[in-house]
Enzyme design. Structure first.
Site, PDB file in Angstrom:
ATOM      1  N   ASN A 145      -5.365  12.554   1.815  1.00 43.54           N
ATOM      2  CA  ASN A 145      -4.476  11.591   2.488  1.00 43.54           C
ATOM      3  C   ASN A 145      -5.301  10.742   3.449  1.00 43.54           C
ATOM      4  OD1 ASN A 145      -1.808  10.527   2.953  1.00 43.54           O
ATOM      5  ND2 ASN A 145      -1.839  11.514   4.948  1.00 43.54           N
ATOM      6  N   LYS A 146      -4.639   9.847   4.120  1.00 46.91           N
ATOM      7  CA  LYS A 146      -5.288   8.898   5.029  1.00 46.91           C
ATOM      8  C   LYS A 146      -6.262   9.588   5.975  1.00 46.91           C
ATOM      9  CE  LYS A 146      -5.065   5.430   4.960  1.00 46.91           C
ATOM     10  NZ  LYS A 146      -6.123   4.622   4.271  1.00 46.91           N
ATOM     11  N   ARG A 195       0.853  -1.191   0.000  1.00 45.73           N
ATOM     12  CA  ARG A 195       0.000   0.000   0.000  1.00 45.73           C
ATOM     13  C   ARG A 195       0.882   1.232   0.000  1.00 45.73           C
ATOM     14  NH1 ARG A 195       2.136   1.374   3.779  1.00 45.73           N
ATOM     15  NH2 ARG A 195       1.009   3.332   3.763  1.00 45.73           N
ATOM     16  N   GLY A 196       0.250   2.419   0.022  1.00 43.41           N
ATOM     17  CA  GLY A 196       1.003   3.660  -0.108  1.00 43.41           C
ATOM     18  C   GLY A 196       1.034   4.022  -1.590  1.00 43.41           C
ATOM     19  N   ALA A 197       0.759   5.294  -1.882  1.00 45.28           N
ATOM     20  CA  ALA A 197       0.551   5.691  -3.279  1.00 45.28           C
ATOM     21  C   ALA A 197       1.692   5.274  -4.233  1.00 45.28           C
ATOM     22  CB  ALA A 197       0.294   7.197  -3.336  1.00 45.28           C
ATOM     23  N   GLN A 203      -1.589   1.812  10.256  1.00 43.55           N
ATOM     24  CA  GLN A 203      -0.340   1.883   9.482  1.00 43.55           C
ATOM     25  C   GLN A 203       0.764   2.620  10.243  1.00 43.55           C
ATOM     26  OE1 GLN A 203      -3.377   2.526   8.258  1.00 43.55           O
ATOM     27  NE2 GLN A 203      -3.525   2.205   6.065  1.00 43.55           N
ATOM     28  N   ASP A 241      -2.051  10.969  -1.192  1.00 45.33           N
ATOM     29  CA  ASP A 241      -2.420  10.117  -2.330  1.00 45.33           C
ATOM     30  C   ASP A 241      -2.791  10.932  -3.554  1.00 45.33           C
ATOM     31  OD1 ASP A 241      -2.756   8.286   0.051  1.00 45.33           O
ATOM     32  OD2 ASP A 241      -3.078   6.922  -1.631  1.00 45.33           O
ATOM     33  N   ARG A 260      -7.637   0.340  -6.472  1.00 48.31           N
ATOM     34  CA  ARG A 260      -7.841   1.338  -5.417  1.00 48.31           C
ATOM     35  C   ARG A 260      -8.068   2.687  -6.108  1.00 48.31           C
ATOM     36  NH1 ARG A 260      -4.265   1.389  -0.208  1.00 48.31           N
ATOM     37  NH2 ARG A 260      -6.181   2.337   0.550  1.00 48.31           N
TER      38      ARG A 260
HETATM   39  O1  MRU Z   1      -4.472   3.295   2.586  1.00 44.83           O
HETATM   40  P1  MRU Z   1      -2.989   3.470   2.481  1.00 44.83           P
HETATM   41  O2  MRU Z   1      -2.249   2.821   3.606  1.00 44.83           O
HETATM   42  O3  MRU Z   1      -2.470   3.074   1.129  1.00 44.83           O
HETATM   43  O4  MRU Z   1      -2.770   5.036   2.637  1.00 44.83           O
HETATM   44  C1  MRU Z   1      -1.474   5.548   2.481  1.00 44.83           C
HETATM   45  C2  MRU Z   1      -1.386   6.990   2.771  1.00 44.83           C
HETATM   46  O5  MRU Z   1      -2.340   7.641   3.094  1.00 44.83           O
HETATM   47  C3  MRU Z   1      -0.036   7.629   2.550  1.00 44.83           C
HETATM   48  O6  MRU Z   1       0.103   8.741   3.364  1.00 44.83           O
HETATM   49  C4  MRU Z   1       0.106   8.060   1.078  1.00 44.83           C
HETATM   50  O7  MRU Z   1      -0.206   7.033   0.203  1.00 44.83           O
HETATM   51  C5  MRU Z   1       1.474   8.555   0.780  1.00 44.83           C
HETATM   52  S1  MRU Z   1       2.694   7.281   0.745  1.00 44.83           S
HETATM   53  C6  MRU Z   1       4.164   8.023   0.336  1.00 44.83           C
END
Ligand code: MRU
Length: 363
Positions: A253-254, A53-55, A202, A243, A90
């Site tokens: 973002n999250k 996960r993570g963008a 996370q 994201d 996603r």
């Molecule tokens: O749902 P996730 O865990 O994929 O969410 C990730 C985030 O919100 C991160 O902050 C974002 O993707 C940036 S990662 C460099």
């Protein structure tokens, strides 16, 4: 990033030159489990079920997923179907579409074996570019941390973060962790408040794990503790990933990022976003247009952890229904700046042009 002193990228080709190795992030910090992806379907599942996960990592995994699809069938139909399947995994991170567009552009003009080779070439480049981007984000963010350290006469800088925008969310270094590692390595005293980031934790599971591996002092806090710490002057800087950033500078973002930004504004705490350029969506005017992913209510009603006997297990924490929007939007007015590989930006674009406005960071 090193784990137990061994350097890893979060994603890499295996020695066979075609299958792909990632970490199963659902198992961290309890177990270090490698997953080997051999089909596009596995890559899609790994993204949608958040093994990874993570963008930027979603983008890198999708790029290799595209290669795996072509390895099986190089036809135009299969190329388009892989693009659509991976895109649907996603919805929120714009990096996913960016990477798939890159893959399509790199492969469409080729056929057969040449198409597969072009796909792997571009996927490898996307990963290498991500490493370089994060390294540069680190250098640019370091200027801000140096300044803060100077202002505090070398006393520890307290940075509050949310979710995981670290090495596991990118190919290496991480967006928010790159400047933190550089600062720590050059002797700047840094302490990180790690927001646990319910529902999937996370922060507590991944960011805390990464910081431990690098030896960076940190403390996990309940998400709700951030406001109090800011009121008490115990946070010098908030630093989060994203994201998708829209043209007007809104930051998706999250879930929970917005509340941190509100508390930061009310307490004059600088609120910075660390991001690679492909996370800026110049085609979208403002944050209210970003598709917000809604995930399973079980992520809220259940929680995973390790029992006193050492068993990793999930328990249920409520008998009620739950609602689980996975992201929120922080309006640009709450953001102090955007730390990118090109420099620190005050605004992501200036009026009608896509040119950013750079911020002055005094040395
Ligand atoms: O749902 P996730 O865990 O994929 O969410 C990730 C985030 O919100 C991160 O902050 C974002 O993707 C940036 S990662 C460099």
């Amino acid at each position: 990033m090193k784990i137990n002193d061994v350097h890893y990228r979060s994603i890499a080709l295996n020695d066979d030159g075609w299958s792909v190795r990632i970490f199963d992030q659902r198992k961290l910090p309890w177990e270090l489990v490698f997953v080997h992806l051999e089909t596009m379907e596995q890559a899609a599942k790994a993204i949608s079920e958040m093994w990874t996960r993570g963008a930027p990592m979603i983008a890198a995994t999708a790029a290799y997923g595209f290669c795996l699809a072509l390895r099986k069938d190089t036809s135009d139909e299969n190329l388009e179907s892989a693009y659509q399947t991976l895109l649907a995994t996603r919805p929120t991170a714009v990096n996913l579409r960016w990477a798939l567009d890159e893959m399509k552009a790199a492969t469409l003009e080729h056929e057969g074996q040449a198409r597969i080779e072009a796909a792997y070439k571009r996927a490898c480049e996307i990963c290498d570019e991500d490493v370089e981007i994060n390294r540069k984000i680190g250098e640019n963010g370091l200027k801000i941390l140096r300044k803060l350290s100077k202002e505090k006469n070398g006393e520890p800088i307290n940075i509050l973060t949310h979710c995981n925008a670290g090495w596991l969310a990118t190919v290496d270094y991480g967006t928010i962790t790159a400047p933190i590692y550089l600062a720590h390595d050059e002797g700047i005293k840094v302490h990180v408040w790690v927001g646990e980031t319910r529902p999937r934790n996370q922060g507590a599971s991944l960011t805390a794990y990464e910081l431990s591996q690098h030896g960076v002092p940190h403390t996990v806090i309940a998400d709700n503790a951030g406001g109090l710490l800011m009121e008490r002057g115990e946070v010098d800087l908030c630093l989060v990933g994203t994201d998708r950033v829209t043209r007007n500078g809104d930051v998706c973002n999250k879930i929970g990022t917005y509340l941190k930004a509100l508390a930061a504004k009310d307490n004059d705490v600088p609120f910075y976003i660390a991001l690679p350029y492909p996370t800026i969506d110049y085609s979208m005017e403002s944050g209210d247009m970003v598709p917000i992913e809604e995930r399973s209510e079980q992520e809220v009603t259940r929680i995973a952890g390790m029992s006193d006997q050492g068993d990793v297990m999930e328990v249920q924490i409520t008998q009620s229904r739950a609602y689980n929007p996975a992201f929120d939007v922080t309006p640009a007015r709450l953001v102090s700046g955007y730390i990118t590989e090109r420099g620190v930006l005050e605004k992501v674009c200036d009026g009608d042009s896509d040119e950013p406005v750079y911020a002055e960071i005094a040395a």
